[in-house]
Design an enzyme around this catalytic site. Structure first.
Site, short mmCIF file in Angstrom:
data_model
loop_
_atom_site.label_atom_id
_atom_site.label_comp_id
_atom_site.label_asym_id
_atom_site.label_seq_id
_atom_site.Cartn_x
_atom_site.Cartn_y
_atom_site.Cartn_z
N LEU A 1 0.83 -1.19 0.00
CA LEU A 1 0.00 0.00 0.00
C LEU A 1 0.87 1.26 0.00
O LEU A 1 0.78 2.09 -0.89
CB LEU A 1 -0.94 -0.01 1.21
N SER B 1 0.30 7.69 5.01
CA SER B 1 -1.05 7.76 5.59
C SER B 1 -2.08 8.23 4.57
O SER B 1 -3.26 7.91 4.68
CB SER B 1 -1.05 8.69 6.81
N GLU C 1 0.97 0.31 10.58
CA GLU C 1 -0.49 0.32 10.39
C GLU C 1 -1.12 1.67 10.75
O GLU C 1 -2.21 1.74 11.29
CB GLU C 1 -1.15 -0.79 11.23
#
Length: 382
Positions: free
Chosen positions: A127, A134, A364
């Site tokens: 990702l 973020s 995360e």
């Protein structure tokens, strides 16, 4: 000492006992040396597959155990207390399987999921990018449709298992429509044009490989797209909520290990003719550590139980990740303090726990992002 757990039934108790035994025999004895030598324990994940641990969340038709999140998180915590690299790797693997499991077609799941859950294939989750952390909606990696294929170009950053994974779940841009223009793909690890960069040299979790991953004209069959075009960001956020719970559980496990180390030392270390744990100042410090670990565990289980019941849990996942990782940082720091001078040496694992805890405040979504998630949920509350 084992964590004091209130489990749903005897079957779950047997599962946790099995996991604890695997941790005691296979993980804990190897952790320190592997971390010191930056050795990635690939065979451990094959073992976890054979033991049925990798497949715990999934349905029986895919070789899974269909266990509750309340239970699987406590499994992660046990593994985290023995070897954080393995717990983070397990979390990464589950996140990598999640889009296929929840949003793939029956044919896609039947083709790939059993080998993923059995330990034959180890996953990585792509990702983040060098310029998109973020802010997932600003991804630049592109997947351009050409006939029955997609051609992928771009760079991903901070990828756990980067360069050694057997498959990558990739979030890539398929249109210019901001966060609505990102799609999800399942990329084989040996795809021509895919390469991992030199691993990052990290403060902790040195047994876990983290690197950039480059995609240069990587050709993917259209059948490797998961769900429709433009559905990538919702899938990513869904996986992140679950991933945050797993990181919270890992942090709780590290904190428990640090507490156990500190208590064991305080019982054995004598000053002025008695164990240092008998001194009030030491006892109060250890008591605060114990209370912190218990509180972190409770926030994790509250969020997991909400998820198990199909209730909204995004805010609770953010709270769990924030509380557990901040607690782990404090407890591991205090553990080093309890051990004194030897706590600052590699003779005891306290210093390693402290280094490992730090990154969990970043993974995360940083803890500042967790506060943002929590704050926004409060602003929207009726």
């Amino acid at each position: 000492m084992p964590a004091d757990r209130l489990l749903p039934d005897s079957t779950t108790e047997d599962l946790l006992a099995m996991v604890r035994d695997v941790c005691r025999r296979e993980l804990a004895p190897r952790a320190a040396a592997a971390e010191a030598n930056s050795e990635f324990p690939r065979e451990i994940f094959r073992l976890l597959g054979k033991q049925g641990i990798l497949s715990l969340p999934y349905e029986e038709e895919y070789g899974g155990g269909a266990v509750l999140d309340e239970v699987s998180l406590q499994v992660v915590e046990e593994i985290g207390s023995a070897w954080a690299t393995v717990a983070v790797g397990l979390t990464t693997h589950w996140a990598s399987c999640h889009p296929l499991w929840k949003h793939g077609t029956d044919a896609q799941r039947g083709r790939w999921l059993p080998e993923m859950t059995g330990g034959g294939l180890l996953g990585a989750y792509c990702l983040s990018e060098p310029e998109a952390g973020s802010d997932a909606g600003s991804l630049r990696t592109r997947a351009v449709r050409v006939g029955e294929e997609y051609v992928v170009n771009g760079m991903k950053a901070w990828i756990t298992h980067g360069g050694i994974a057997d498959f990558y779940v990739l979030m890539a841009r398929t249109s210019a429509d901001g966060s609505h223009g990102v799609s999800c793909f399942l990329v084989p690890g040996d795809a021509p044009g895919l390469s991992g960069a030199t691993p990052e040299s990290k403060m902790g979790l040195t047994g876990s490989r983290t690197s950039q991953v480059r995609f240069e004209n990587v050709h993917l069959d259209a059948g490797r797209r998961i769900d429709k075009e433009g559905r990538g960001i919702p899938m990513a956020l869904e996986a992140l909520d679950t991933g945050r719970l797993c990181i919270a559980a890992t942090a709780t496990g590290i904190a428990q290990a640090a507490l156990d180390c500190a208590v064991g030392y305080a019982r054995e270390r004598h000053q002025f003719g008695r164990p240092v744990i008998d001194f009030q100042g030491m006892a109060f410090l250890l008591a605060d550590m114990e209370a912190g670990v218990a509180g972190a565990r409770a926030t994790c289980l509250d969020a997991a139980r909400r998820k198990d019941r199909g209730l909204p849990f995004s805010k609770q996942a953010a709270i769990a990740k924030l509380v557990a990782t901040d607690t782990a940082m404090k407890v591991t720091t205090d553990a080093v303090q309890v051990l004194g001078g030897v706590g600052y040496t590699k003779e005891f694992p306290a210093e390693r726990y402290m280094r490992e805890a730090k990154v969990l405040q970043i993974l995360e979504g940083t803890n500042q992002i967790q506060r943002l998630v929590i704050g926004r949920s409060l602003a929207k509350a009726a």
